[in-house]
Write a protein that holds these residues in place. Structure first.
Motif, PDB file in Angstrom:
ATOM      1  N   ILE A   1       1.028  -1.053   0.084  1.00  0.00           N
ATOM      2  CA  ILE A   1      -0.018   0.036  -0.075  1.00  0.00           C
ATOM      3  C   ILE A   1       0.977   1.230   0.003  1.00  0.00           C
ATOM      4  CG2 ILE A   1      -1.902   1.249   1.193  1.00  0.00           C
ATOM      5  CD1 ILE A   1      -2.680  -1.252   2.589  1.00  0.00           C
ATOM      6  N   GLY A   2       0.581   2.203  -0.979  1.00  0.00           N
ATOM      7  CA  GLY A   2       1.441   3.110  -0.918  1.00  0.00           C
ATOM      8  C   GLY A   2       0.727   4.519  -1.746  1.00  0.00           C
TER       9      GLY A   2
ATOM     10  N   ALA B   1       4.696  12.897   3.655  1.00  0.00           N
ATOM     11  CA  ALA B   1       3.926  11.871   4.124  1.00  0.00           C
ATOM     12  C   ALA B   1       4.854  10.687   3.956  1.00  0.00           C
ATOM     13  CB  ALA B   1       2.400  11.664   3.116  1.00  0.00           C
ATOM     14  N   ALA B   2       5.610  10.407   3.005  1.00  0.00           N
ATOM     15  CA  ALA B   2       6.505   9.355   3.201  1.00  0.00           C
ATOM     16  C   ALA B   2       7.531   9.541   3.800  1.00  0.00           C
ATOM     17  CB  ALA B   2       7.008   9.078   1.705  1.00  0.00           C
ATOM     18  N   SER B   3       7.832  10.387   4.434  1.00  0.00           N
ATOM     19  CA  SER B   3       8.766  10.756   5.504  1.00  0.00           C
ATOM     20  C   SER B   3       8.456  10.421   6.878  1.00  0.00           C
ATOM     21  CB  SER B   3       9.583  12.089   5.428  1.00  0.00           C
ATOM     22  OG  SER B   3      10.203  12.366   4.267  1.00  0.00           O
ATOM     23  N   GLN B   4       7.008  10.636   7.179  1.00  0.00           N
ATOM     24  CA  GLN B   4       6.381  10.749   8.639  1.00  0.00           C
ATOM     25  C   GLN B   4       5.565   9.312   8.590  1.00  0.00           C
ATOM     26  OE1 GLN B   4       4.183  14.298   8.934  1.00  0.00           O
ATOM     27  NE2 GLN B   4       5.947  15.769   8.814  1.00  0.00           N
ATOM     28  N   SER B   5       5.711   8.571   7.508  1.00  0.00           N
ATOM     29  CA  SER B   5       5.119   7.359   7.674  1.00  0.00           C
ATOM     30  C   SER B   5       5.707   6.289   6.769  1.00  0.00           C
ATOM     31  CB  SER B   5       3.377   7.360   7.233  1.00  0.00           C
ATOM     32  OG  SER B   5       3.367   7.775   5.654  1.00  0.00           O
ATOM     33  N   SER B   6       5.281   5.000   6.687  1.00  0.00           N
ATOM     34  CA  SER B   6       6.045   4.121   5.980  1.00  0.00           C
ATOM     35  C   SER B   6       5.243   3.308   4.752  1.00  0.00           C
ATOM     36  CB  SER B   6       6.458   3.070   7.099  1.00  0.00           C
ATOM     37  OG  SER B   6       7.248   3.541   8.139  1.00  0.00           O
TER      38      SER B   6
ATOM     39  N   ARG C   1      10.458   7.150   2.801  1.00  0.00           N
ATOM     40  CA  ARG C   1      10.903   5.756   3.060  1.00  0.00           C
ATOM     41  C   ARG C   1      10.276   4.820   2.133  1.00  0.00           C
ATOM     42  NH1 ARG C   1       8.527   6.555   9.351  1.00  0.00           N
ATOM     43  NH2 ARG C   1      10.268   7.879   9.959  1.00  0.00           N
ATOM     44  N   ARG C   2      11.049   3.750   1.846  1.00  0.00           N
ATOM     45  CA  ARG C   2      10.613   2.628   1.173  1.00  0.00           C
ATOM     46  C   ARG C   2      11.138   3.046  -0.325  1.00  0.00           C
ATOM     47  NH1 ARG C   2       6.935  -0.713   4.363  1.00  0.00           N
ATOM     48  NH2 ARG C   2       8.026  -0.473   6.400  1.00  0.00           N
ATOM     49  N   ARG C   3      10.284   2.169  -1.191  1.00  0.00           N
ATOM     50  CA  ARG C   3      10.468   2.612  -2.537  1.00  0.00           C
ATOM     51  C   ARG C   3       9.658   3.895  -3.212  1.00  0.00           C
ATOM     52  NH1 ARG C   3       7.595  -0.971  -5.520  1.00  0.00           N
ATOM     53  NH2 ARG C   3       9.035  -1.383  -7.250  1.00  0.00           N
ATOM     54  N   VAL C   4      10.542   4.371  -3.979  1.00  0.00           N
ATOM     55  CA  VAL C   4      10.227   5.746  -4.591  1.00  0.00           C
ATOM     56  C   VAL C   4      10.423   5.630  -6.030  1.00  0.00           C
ATOM     57  CG1 VAL C   4      10.660   8.364  -4.835  1.00  0.00           C
ATOM     58  CG2 VAL C   4      10.886   7.090  -2.545  1.00  0.00           C
TER      59      VAL C   4
ATOM     60  N   LEU D   1      19.007  13.988  -4.611  1.00  0.00           N
ATOM     61  CA  LEU D   1      18.284  13.987  -3.531  1.00  0.00           C
ATOM     62  C   LEU D   1      18.215  12.504  -2.984  1.00  0.00           C
ATOM     63  CD1 LEU D   1      15.861  16.961  -3.791  1.00  0.00           C
ATOM     64  CD2 LEU D   1      17.978  16.706  -2.054  1.00  0.00           C
ATOM     65  N   LEU D   2      17.961  11.802  -3.919  1.00  0.00           N
ATOM     66  CA  LEU D   2      17.425  10.187  -3.769  1.00  0.00           C
ATOM     67  C   LEU D   2      18.728   9.321  -3.791  1.00  0.00           C
ATOM     68  CD1 LEU D   2      14.159   9.872  -5.471  1.00  0.00           C
ATOM     69  CD2 LEU D   2      14.665   9.827  -3.034  1.00  0.00           C
ATOM     70  N   GLU D   3      20.017   9.955  -4.169  1.00  0.00           N
ATOM     71  CA  GLU D   3      21.173   8.966  -4.227  1.00  0.00           C
ATOM     72  C   GLU D   3      21.516   7.983  -3.209  1.00  0.00           C
ATOM     73  OE1 GLU D   3      24.444  11.816  -5.095  1.00  0.00           O
ATOM     74  OE2 GLU D   3      24.402  12.571  -2.910  1.00  0.00           O
TER      75      GLU D   3
END
Length: 353
Positions: free
Chosen positions: A141-142, A156-161, A249-252, A275-277
């Motif tokens: 779920i994402g 949201a993706a920094s404050q949840s998983s 967090r997780r896949r982006v 930024l995602l390196e």
């Protein structure tokens, strides 16, 4: 008599053409009548928000994409514009949950009163709700967002998983995006470059004086904006996602159309790569011949939906999912299902070191 035969011939030809259109068009892509749907409401910031979960026929999806809207007063299906994408995802076992923005459709509140952090809270609440409903680890779920969601999802993706985050046509800096948008609009009006440079600089200076850190924050300075819209811009003008993107967090998956008229896709794609390196599960894609919403740029490249002529709208209705840039949706679906993907070399942003 000859006149009647000619008229009958014309009518018969039109009938054949209409039959061919009906048989070959992807009209079902704009229809959810045969889909399993569940209405779900939840509360965020004191507002009851109303949405719909669209499920694949198997009922047990392999993934659930939580749609995060872009700018504007959007209902859960973005005035049916999302439906070809939703139907494509659902056909591939991926469910979609989307809700009416605050104050739109059946949702309470006013979306113009929101900040990007407030919208991120909505997304986190939706994630928690769906995790409770689908606790199995086999269901990923994402977040899956568009345009303005580029400021919402990184928070949201920094404050949840979430199990994944997909950002389509996201900008990083609100101020820079506004300047780029203004430049493109002036370019389309065939204004000379020197005048464009001057007008963009003047608008930036004016907006900084109004919405900046030391700005006046005076609604009277922008009479062209409603009070609600002024306050919305004032709350969000200083947004910059660069602090949140590295901590997602997780896949982006961050994906843009190379011909985006709303966002500086090349620049922002390269900034995302940097930024995602340190995130080995991140993927950055810049799709050739593609728009802000990943549609075929040869057919559908406009800054605003209101700029589409009626016949382009009719053509998109005819094409449905085929209106997207070829190979784009299969790539996104394979990525969501954690299958190997091969990104064409010319879809990889060329970035200076």
């Amino acid at each position: 008599m000859k006149h009647k035969r000619k008229l009958l011939y014309v009518l018969f030809s039109l009938l054949i053409i209409m039959t061919a259109v009906i048989l070959t068009g992807q009209f079902d892509d704009f229809d959810l009548d045969n889909r399993q749907t569940t209405d779900i409401s939840f509360t965020a910031d004191g507002n009851k928000l109303s949405g719909t979960l669209v499920l694949p026929s198997s009922e047990q999806p392999s993934a659930i994409a939580i749609f995060i809207h872009g700018d504007g007063p959007q209902d859960r299906f973005s005035n049916s514009g999302y439906l070809p994408l939703i139907n494509t995802l659902v056909d591939n076992g991926i469910a979609v949950f989307s809700w009416d923005k605050a104050g739109i459709g059946n949702s309470q509140g006013n979306w113009l009163n929101q900040t990007m952090a407030g919208r991120a809270d909505e997304a986190k609440t939706a994630l928690a709700l769906l995790r409770e409903k689908y606790p199995s680890p086999s269901v990923s779920i994402g977040y899956f967002g568009f345009s303005q969601a580029g400021w919402v999802i990184p928070i949201a993706a920094s404050q949840s998983s979430p199990d994944f985050s997909v950002i389509v046509g996201g900008a990083i800096n609100w101020r820079d995006q506004g300047a780029f948008y203004h430049r493109i609009r002036l370019t389309q009006e065939n204004i000379e470059k020197s005048q464009i440079d001057q007008q963009v600089a003047e608008q930036l200076q004016s907006y900084d004086a109004i919405f900046g850190i030391n700005g006046s924050h005076d609604p009277a300075s922008t009479p062209e904006l409603s009070l609600d819209r002024f306050n919305f811009v004032d709350r969000n003008f200083l947004n910059d996602a660069s602090q949140d993107i590295p901590t997602m967090r997780r896949r982006v998956l961050a994906i843009w159309g190379e011909d985006d008229l709303n966002v500086d896709a090349q620049t922002d794609a390269c900034r995302y790569k940097k930024l995602l390196e340190n995130n080995p599960n991140s993927t950055v894609v810049l799709v050739k011949n593609s728009t802000h919403g990943l549609l075929n740029a040869s057919l559908f490249n406009y800054q605003l939906d209101s700029q589409w002529p009626w016949w382009k709208k009719a053509y998109f209705l005819y094409l449905g999912r085929e209106g997207y840039t070829p190979h784009t949706l299969p790539l996104v679906i394979d990525w969501l299902k954690q299958q190997p993907i091969a990104i064409p070399k010319d879809w990889q942003p060329a970035c200076s070191q």
